[in-house]
Design an enzyme around this catalytic site. Structure first.
Site, short mmCIF file in Angstrom:
data_model
loop_
_atom_site.label_atom_id
_atom_site.label_comp_id
_atom_site.label_asym_id
_atom_site.label_seq_id
_atom_site.Cartn_x
_atom_site.Cartn_y
_atom_site.Cartn_z
N ASP A 48 0.82 -1.22 0.00
CA ASP A 48 0.00 0.00 0.00
C ASP A 48 0.85 1.26 0.00
O ASP A 48 2.07 1.20 0.14
CB ASP A 48 -0.96 -0.01 1.21
CG ASP A 48 -0.26 -0.42 2.52
OD1 ASP A 48 0.98 -0.43 2.56
OD2 ASP A 48 -0.96 -0.73 3.49
N ASN A 84 -7.41 -2.73 14.52
CA ASN A 84 -8.79 -3.16 14.23
C ASN A 84 -8.84 -4.36 13.29
O ASN A 84 -9.89 -4.67 12.74
CB ASN A 84 -9.59 -1.98 13.64
CG ASN A 84 -8.99 -1.48 12.33
OD1 ASN A 84 -7.93 -1.94 11.91
ND2 ASN A 84 -9.65 -0.54 11.69
N HIS A 116 -7.17 -4.59 10.41
CA HIS A 116 -6.95 -4.32 8.98
C HIS A 116 -5.62 -4.92 8.51
O HIS A 116 -4.66 -4.99 9.28
CB HIS A 116 -7.07 -2.83 8.65
CG HIS A 116 -5.93 -1.96 9.07
ND1 HIS A 116 -5.97 -1.11 10.15
CD2 HIS A 116 -4.69 -1.77 8.53
CE1 HIS A 116 -4.84 -0.45 10.26
NE2 HIS A 116 -4.04 -0.83 9.30
N GLU A 159 -9.66 -1.82 5.40
CA GLU A 159 -10.21 -1.45 6.70
C GLU A 159 -11.41 -2.31 7.10
O GLU A 159 -12.15 -2.81 6.25
CB GLU A 159 -10.66 0.02 6.66
CG GLU A 159 -9.49 1.00 6.67
CD GLU A 159 -8.85 1.16 8.05
OE1 GLU A 159 -9.03 0.28 8.93
OE2 GLU A 159 -8.17 2.17 8.26
C1 GLP Z 1 -0.45 0.43 8.59
C2 GLP Z 1 -0.11 -0.44 7.38
C3 GLP Z 1 -0.33 -1.91 7.67
C4 GLP Z 1 0.30 -2.29 9.00
C5 GLP Z 1 -0.33 -1.49 10.10
C6 GLP Z 1 0.18 -1.86 11.49
O1 GLP Z 1 -1.80 0.72 8.68
N1 GLP Z 1 -0.86 -0.07 6.23
O2 GLP Z 1 0.25 -2.66 6.61
O3 GLP Z 1 0.12 -3.66 9.23
O4 GLP Z 1 -0.05 -0.12 9.84
O5 GLP Z 1 1.40 -1.24 11.71
P1 GLP Z 1 2.35 -1.48 12.94
O6 GLP Z 1 3.20 -2.64 12.57
O7 GLP Z 1 3.15 -0.21 13.04
O8 GLP Z 1 1.51 -1.73 14.13
#
Ligand code: GLP
Length: 245
Positions: A67, A135, A137, A142
């Protein structure tokens, strides 16, 4: 779907880095789906060390990232292109021409279509790395009453904006939209590896590993339908959700 419980987050990262090393050694021209966020950073550090030690060669590897935020250029220090360059690509012997992160500027619909074509180019990813949002995702798919199969533009939820605000100067600077692979794109990968740590992830991981329910309100639960998905969590998180190996 399989769950691996490790002794620590560092061990989780070592296990996953080892999986990627072994895959690249077995198939030097493999296709990797890569992820951003805080969670994979130590995995990338370990891959850099392995590459420098001559244990793995990325010269023929192709990558596609999950993404990218809409509205910030790849040179912005919070863009996912910048993240990937600084946390991994700049430090390993990969050909950057073989790395793809969706463009966050310009025509967002066209950028999403380009991401979809990169997901399909050369066939499915051999391994898709994933983190997970608080959440549930995955990528930026989402929690919602529906999910989308292909690459698209997603409006970020309050939960995601709040969680990602820590990387920006102020919450208002967090983009409200992002380009993301769709659920079908992720499910098409030959192998999916999701890594999670920390108590903020308890509700999401509970839904993922503690029952057989699949719900769009926790997009990660779709992985229960993937025959080669692996969830790697540390003991602290496993204990917090009540998971017993
Ligand atoms: C963002 C990314 C996800 C990732 C999430 C959790 O929203 N788009 O790909 O998994 O953050 O991130 P973290 O590893 O910092 O908790």
């Amino acid at each position: 779907m399989k769950v691996i419980v490790t002794g620590s987050y560092d061990e989780s990262c070592a296990v996953v880095a080892g999986m990627i090393r072994d895959l690249v050694n077995e198939k030097p021209a493999c296709k990797l789906g890569l992820a951003t966020g805080g969670t994979p950073v130590p995995i990338y550090k370990k891959l850099i060390e392995m590459n420098k030690a001559g244990e793995v060669d990325f010269s023929q590897v192709h990558t596609v990232n999950l993404d990218e935020y809409c509205g910030i250029p790849g040179t912005h220090d919070q863009s996912y292109r910048y993240f990937m360059d600084t946390n991994l690509f700049n430090h390993i012997n990969i050909d950057k021409a073989n790395t793809y992160v969706a463009k966050g500027m310009g025509d967002f619909e066209a950028n999403a279509a380009e991401l979809e074509s990169k997901v399909r180019e050369g066939g499915a990813a051999d391994l898709q790395l994933l983190g997970i949002g608080n959440n549930g995702h995955i990528a930026f798919n989402e929690a919602s009453d529906h999910l989308i199969s292909v690459a698209h533009i997603e409006t970020l939820t309050e939960s995601t904006i709040n969680a990602n605000a820590r990387f920006f100067e102020k919450k208002e600077d967090v983009p409200t939209k992002a380009i993301t692979m769709g659920m079908g794109d992720i499910m098409a990968a030959k192998c999916v590896v999701l890594v999670a740590t920390g108590l903020a992830k308890v509700p999401a991981i509970k839904g993922l590993v503690m029952d057989d329910v699949i719900t769009t309100q926790n997009p990660s639960t779709m992985l229960k339908m993937h025959e080669n998905a692996v969830v790697v969590i540390d003991k602290e998180l496993a204990d917090a959700v009540g998971y017993k190996a």
